[in-house]
Design a protein around this motif. Structure first.
Motif, PDB file in Angstrom:
ATOM      1  N   ASP A  58      33.460  27.649  34.395  1.00 16.39           N
ATOM      2  CA  ASP A  58      34.480  26.880  35.481  1.00 16.39           C
ATOM      3  C   ASP A  58      35.850  27.292  35.323  1.00 16.39           C
ATOM      4  O   ASP A  58      36.334  27.385  36.158  1.00 16.39           O
ATOM      5  N   LEU A  59      36.283  27.430  34.191  1.00 11.19           N
ATOM      6  CA  LEU A  59      37.666  27.670  34.005  1.00 11.19           C
ATOM      7  C   LEU A  59      37.881  29.188  34.434  1.00 11.19           C
ATOM      8  O   LEU A  59      39.037  29.407  35.195  1.00 11.19           O
ATOM      9  N   MET A  60      37.089  29.886  34.188  1.00  8.74           N
ATOM     10  CA  MET A  60      37.337  31.400  34.823  1.00  8.74           C
ATOM     11  C   MET A  60      37.328  31.430  36.471  1.00  8.74           C
ATOM     12  O   MET A  60      37.894  32.050  36.860  1.00  8.74           O
ATOM     13  N   ALA A  61      36.207  30.614  36.718  1.00 10.63           N
ATOM     14  CA  ALA A  61      36.237  30.431  38.429  1.00 10.63           C
ATOM     15  C   ALA A  61      37.477  30.176  38.937  1.00 10.63           C
ATOM     16  O   ALA A  61      37.840  30.547  40.064  1.00 10.63           O
ATOM     17  N   LYS A  62      37.885  28.917  38.124  1.00 13.92           N
ATOM     18  CA  LYS A  62      39.083  28.342  38.880  1.00 13.92           C
ATOM     19  C   LYS A  62      40.538  29.381  38.612  1.00 13.92           C
ATOM     20  O   LYS A  62      41.154  29.436  39.799  1.00 13.92           O
ATOM     21  N   ALA A  63      40.413  30.096  37.748  1.00 13.53           N
ATOM     22  CA  ALA A  63      41.548  31.108  37.491  1.00 13.53           C
ATOM     23  C   ALA A  63      41.324  32.338  38.524  1.00 13.53           C
ATOM     24  O   ALA A  63      42.410  32.615  39.357  1.00 13.53           O
ATOM     25  N   THR A  64      40.235  32.533  39.072  1.00 12.68           N
ATOM     26  CA  THR A  64      40.048  33.733  39.923  1.00 12.68           C
ATOM     27  C   THR A  64      40.516  33.197  41.398  1.00 12.68           C
ATOM     28  O   THR A  64      41.106  33.856  42.070  1.00 12.68           O
ATOM     29  N   GLU A  65      40.111  31.605  41.624  1.00  7.58           N
ATOM     30  CA  GLU A  65      40.533  31.276  42.981  1.00  7.58           C
ATOM     31  C   GLU A  65      41.998  31.155  42.938  1.00  7.58           C
ATOM     32  O   GLU A  65      42.515  31.370  43.951  1.00  7.58           O
ATOM     33  N   ARG A  66      42.601  30.524  41.982  1.00 12.91           N
ATOM     34  CA  ARG A  66      44.085  30.142  42.165  1.00 12.91           C
ATOM     35  C   ARG A  66      44.760  31.320  41.839  1.00 12.91           C
ATOM     36  O   ARG A  66      46.062  31.175  42.266  1.00 12.91           O
ATOM     37  N   ALA A  67      44.624  32.294  40.878  1.00 12.30           N
ATOM     38  CA  ALA A  67      45.500  33.645  40.701  1.00 12.30           C
ATOM     39  C   ALA A  67      46.046  34.111  41.867  1.00 12.30           C
ATOM     40  O   ALA A  67      45.017  34.371  42.851  1.00 12.30           O
ATOM     41  N   PRO A  68      47.164  34.335  42.211  1.00 10.35           N
ATOM     42  CA  PRO A  68      47.559  35.201  43.316  1.00 10.35           C
ATOM     43  C   PRO A  68      46.868  36.435  43.408  1.00 10.35           C
ATOM     44  O   PRO A  68      46.520  36.931  44.607  1.00 10.35           O
ATOM     45  N   THR A  69      46.250  37.152  42.431  1.00  8.47           N
ATOM     46  CA  THR A  69      45.656  38.435  42.317  1.00  8.47           C
ATOM     47  C   THR A  69      44.175  38.232  42.616  1.00  8.47           C
ATOM     48  O   THR A  69      43.662  39.027  43.111  1.00  8.47           O
ATOM     49  N   HIS A  70      43.647  36.862  42.506  1.00 11.90           N
ATOM     50  CA  HIS A  70      42.257  36.649  42.743  1.00 11.90           C
ATOM     51  C   HIS A  70      41.396  37.558  41.917  1.00 11.90           C
ATOM     52  O   HIS A  70      40.135  37.804  42.398  1.00 11.90           O
ATOM     53  N   HIS A  71      41.827  37.663  40.573  1.00 16.58           N
ATOM     54  CA  HIS A  71      40.658  38.639  39.816  1.00 16.58           C
ATOM     55  C   HIS A  71      41.025  38.011  38.428  1.00 16.58           C
ATOM     56  O   HIS A  71      42.235  37.603  37.965  1.00 16.58           O
ATOM     57  N   LEU A  72      40.162  38.250  37.594  1.00 20.11           N
ATOM     58  CA  LEU A  72      40.117  37.751  36.214  1.00 20.11           C
ATOM     59  C   LEU A  72      40.973  39.068  35.417  1.00 20.11           C
ATOM     60  O   LEU A  72      40.767  40.064  35.809  1.00 20.11           O
ATOM     61  N   THR A  73      41.726  38.662  34.539  1.00 23.38           N
ATOM     62  CA  THR A  73      42.622  39.705  33.501  1.00 23.38           C
ATOM     63  C   THR A  73      41.472  40.381  32.649  1.00 23.38           C
ATOM     64  O   THR A  73      40.351  39.885  32.331  1.00 23.38           O
ATOM     65  N   THR A  74      41.580  41.584  32.402  1.00 21.10           N
ATOM     66  CA  THR A  74      40.830  42.476  31.646  1.00 21.10           C
ATOM     67  C   THR A  74      41.487  42.845  30.237  1.00 21.10           C
ATOM     68  O   THR A  74      42.584  42.605  30.249  1.00 21.10           O
ATOM     69  N   ILE A  75      40.486  43.170  29.306  1.00 25.96           N
ATOM     70  CA  ILE A  75      40.873  43.486  27.866  1.00 25.96           C
ATOM     71  C   ILE A  75      41.973  44.668  28.115  1.00 25.96           C
ATOM     72  O   ILE A  75      42.787  44.558  26.939  1.00 25.96           O
ATOM     73  N   ASP A  76      41.684  45.434  28.979  1.00 25.42           N
ATOM     74  CA  ASP A  76      42.351  46.892  29.022  1.00 25.42           C
ATOM     75  C   ASP A  76      43.818  46.664  29.635  1.00 25.42           C
ATOM     76  O   ASP A  76      44.641  47.120  29.333  1.00 25.42           O
ATOM     77  N   GLU A  77      43.824  45.399  30.408  1.00 21.10           N
ATOM     78  CA  GLU A  77      45.128  45.155  31.139  1.00 21.10           C
ATOM     79  C   GLU A  77      46.059  44.508  29.922  1.00 21.10           C
ATOM     80  O   GLU A  77      47.159  44.881  29.893  1.00 21.10           O
ATOM     81  N   VAL A  78      45.492  43.591  29.147  1.00 22.02           N
ATOM     82  CA  VAL A  78      46.094  43.020  28.075  1.00 22.02           C
ATOM     83  C   VAL A  78      46.651  44.119  27.265  1.00 22.02           C
ATOM     84  O   VAL A  78      47.750  44.093  26.720  1.00 22.02           O
ATOM     85  N   GLY A  79      45.535  45.061  26.706  1.00 19.73           N
ATOM     86  CA  GLY A  79      45.830  45.974  25.761  1.00 19.73           C
ATOM     87  C   GLY A  79      47.011  46.841  26.359  1.00 19.73           C
ATOM     88  O   GLY A  79      47.946  47.365  25.465  1.00 19.73           O
ATOM     89  N   ALA A  80      46.919  47.375  27.567  1.00 21.77           N
ATOM     90  CA  ALA A  80      48.172  48.026  28.210  1.00 21.77           C
ATOM     91  C   ALA A  80      49.689  47.326  27.889  1.00 21.77           C
ATOM     92  O   ALA A  80      50.765  48.148  27.253  1.00 21.77           O
TER      93      ALA A  80
END
Length: 269
Positions: A219-241
Motif C-alpha cells: 500500500d505504501l508503494m502504491a501511494k508513493a507511485t500515485e502521489r510522487a510527481p514522477t508517478h513511478h517508484l524509485t529503482t535501486i539503479d537510480e539510488v546507486g547513480a
C-alpha cells in the motif's frame, strides 16, 4: 574565446571512481539498495569490499560480490563481537586506505516493528538503535584513519521519509531513522576538516527484503507511485547513480545532507 581557453576555465571535476576503494555493508540480494549502489560504484571504476550478514545470506551475496570483482568478501553481523573490526582490519591489510563506505543496514525485532511506538520494548528499541544507527558510528570511527590515509573520503547511510513525517506502519523505525539523519550531520561537522563527507540517502519505497518486514508495504508503494510527481517508484539503479556521484571527487563540497531520491514524493503536502 577558444575551445582551449574554455577547457582551461572549466573546473576539474572527476565523475569517476577509478583508483578508489569502498566498503559496502548491507547487500542481501540482487534487489537490495546496497547492491544497486555497489553496481554503480563498480561501473565508475571503484574496487569494492562487500560483506554479508551470515552463512545463510552468503549464498545470495557472494555470487553478486564475485560478479563485482570484490577482492574482499567477509561476514559482518554488527551485533557479533569483532566482526566489523575484522572487516576493517582486512581492508587495512589489503588496501591500506579507504575512500568511501556505504552503511545500508537496519533492523528492529518484528514484534516491536509491527506494534505502536508507545508499546515498543526497551530491548527492541535498543536493538533497533544499535543495528540501524550506532553501527554507522562504529563504521565511521573505523573508517576515519583509513580515509585520512586516502586524503579524505565519503561516508553514506540510508534513511527513509518516515524519519521526517509520520508514515503509517513505519512505526519505531521512524524515530530510529531520525536519529540516524541527525547523526549524519554531527559526523559531517566533526569529520569535515579531514576532508571526509557524510551524507544520508533517502530513497522512496522500494521492494527490498528489508522493506518486506513493514506491514502493508504494498500500500505504501502504491501511494508513493500515485502521489510522487514522477508517478513511478524509485529503482535501486537510480539510488546507486546518486550514491556513486556523492562518492566521487565532484561532490567534495556536499556533506551533512539528506538527499531525497523519491520522484519528488517528499515535496507533496
Amino acid at each position: 574565446m577558444t575551445d582551449a581557453t574554455n577547457t582551461a576555465l572549466r573546473p576539474s571535476l572527476s565523475f569517476d571512481l577509478a583508483g578508489k576503494r569502498g566498503l559496502v555493508v548491507g547487500i542481501a540480494n540482487a534487489s537490495s539498495i546496497a547492491y544497486g549502489c555497489a553496481k554503480a560504484y563498480r561501473d565508475l571504476g571503484a574496487e569494492l569490499a562487500v560483506t554479508y550478514l551470515n552463512p545463510k545470506s552468503e549464498r545470495f551475496v557472494r555470487p553478486l560480490a564475485e560478479e563485482l570483482g570484490a577482492p574482499i568478501i567477509m561476514p559482518c553481523d554488527v551485533t557479533t563481537e569483532n566482526e566489523l573490526e575484522a572487516v576493517y582490519a582486512e581492508i587495512d591489510r589489503v588496501w591500506g586506505k579507504l575512500d568511501f563506505i556505504l552503511h545500508a543496514i537496519a533492523f528492529a525485532p518484528m514484534r516491536d516493528l509491527h506494534g505502536r511506538v508507545i508499546d515498543c520494548s526497551r530491548e527492541g528499541f535498543m536493538t533497533a538503535m544499535d543495528v540501524s544507527c550506532h553501527s554507522f558510528v562504529r563504521m565511521a570511527k573505523l573508517a576515519e584513519p583509513l580515509m585520512e590515509k586516502a586524503g579524505g573520503g565519503s561516508m553514506q547511510t540510508v534513511s527513509y521519509f518516515g524519519a521526517e513525517k509520520v508514515v503509517e506502519h513505519y512505526n519505531i523505525m521512524g524515530p530510529v531513522k531520525a536519529a540516524l539523519e541527525s547523526l549524519t550531520r554531527y559526523l559531517a561537522a566533526e569529520l569535515g576538516p579531514k576532508g571526509i563527507r557524510v551524507n544520508t540517502l533517502s530513497p522512496g519505497p522500494l521492494a527490498t527484503r528489508a522493506a518486506s518486514g513493514i506491514d502493508h508495504f504494498d500500500d505504501l508503494m502504491a501511494k508513493a507511485t500515485e502521489r510522487a510527481p514522477t508517478h513511478h517508484l524509485t529503482t535501486i539503479d537510480e539510488v546507486g547513480a546518486y550514491s556513486a556521484f556523492l562518492a566521487t571527487d565532484a561532490a567534495k563540497s556536499v556533506t551533512g545532507q539528506l538527499v531525497y531520491i523519491d520522484g519528488g514524493y517528499n515535496i507533496i503536502g
